[in-house]
Enzyme design. Sequence first.
Site, PDB file in Angstrom:
ATOM      1  N   HIS A  17       0.819  -1.223   0.000  1.00 12.20           N
ATOM      2  CA  HIS A  17       0.000   0.000   0.000  1.00 12.20           C
ATOM      3  C   HIS A  17       0.852   1.271   0.000  1.00 12.20           C
ATOM      4  O   HIS A  17       0.467   2.284   0.571  1.00 12.20           O
ATOM      5  CB  HIS A  17      -0.956   0.039   1.211  1.00 12.20           C
ATOM      6  N   ARG A  18       2.020   1.193  -0.605  1.00  7.81           N
ATOM      7  CA  ARG A  18       2.922   2.354  -0.694  1.00  7.81           C
ATOM      8  C   ARG A  18       3.447   2.812   0.661  1.00  7.81           C
ATOM      9  O   ARG A  18       3.976   3.915   0.789  1.00  7.81           O
ATOM     10  CB  ARG A  18       2.269   3.544  -1.406  1.00  7.81           C
ATOM     11  N   ILE A  19       3.213   2.009   1.696  1.00  7.79           N
ATOM     12  CA  ILE A  19       3.821   2.356   2.990  1.00  7.79           C
ATOM     13  C   ILE A  19       5.212   1.718   2.993  1.00  7.79           C
ATOM     14  O   ILE A  19       5.403   0.596   3.456  1.00  7.79           O
ATOM     15  CB  ILE A  19       2.953   1.875   4.187  1.00  7.79           C
TER      16      ILE A  19
END
Length: 215
Positions: free
Chosen positions: A193-195
């Site tokens: 999730h792009r984290i």
Amino acid sequence: MTKTDDYQNIQVGIELKDSLEEFFLESCPFKTFEKWYAMAEKTEANVDAMSVATVDVLGVPRNRFLLFKGLMNSQFVFYTNYLSQKAQDIDQNPHVSLNFFWSTVKFQVRITGVAHRSSREFSRDYFRSRDRDSQLASAISRQSSAISSRKELLEKLGEFKLLLNNKEVDCPEHWGGYLLTPTEFEFFIYGEHRINDRFLFKKNESNWNLQRLQP
Ligand SMILES: Cc1cc2nc3c(=O)[nH]c(=O)nc-3n(C[C@H](O)[C@H](O)[C@H](O)COP(=O)(O)O)c2cc1C
């Protein structure tokens, strides 16, 4: 990769002890780099390709890929032509940034530091280990200067070979190494999730401090 064993004087202030193992981090940035490199080289075709960014005297940045040639006494080694654009940049502004991206393991490592030319002896030792074609190409090239055609370059090569008459190619004065002493390492791992996970080692006098950065 050449291993460095010059870690004794590095102390690390760690606030992230729990994250170390989970993210393949060591308390020393050089050891972390070597660990990540070793993981990447199992699957990565061009593990030794690194982007090298320099800034010229007017403040204009440029980057290009170079071959990473190992760590020597905690310095990153690369070789190039001292007449090139990058060499002119570094000679006037020694602040240089390196970047490795290994897509198979989803790691990025960014290193910032200060570079200087290696000794002639150091450059010569490596030059001798290169194959003859690479030695000849380095000897005739005025890297980054304009030339009218490939034909002209090949003629230059032919003339030089004739002149040498099978003699050994000496390491040219205009060719050699640079050694970069890091002041920062950022280790980045793609997250879900792009984290993404980002860890910054920053040198503070003789200590390295480690922080997690927001993605
Ligand atoms: C994967 C790769 C590795 C390269 N390795 C080197 C190298 O080790 N040394 C070098 O001088 N140029 C190398 N080059 C060429 C440079 O990218 C660049 O074109 C050249 O050094 C001139 O750069 P400059 O005009 O910015 O100084 C490499 C290119 C690629 C694509």
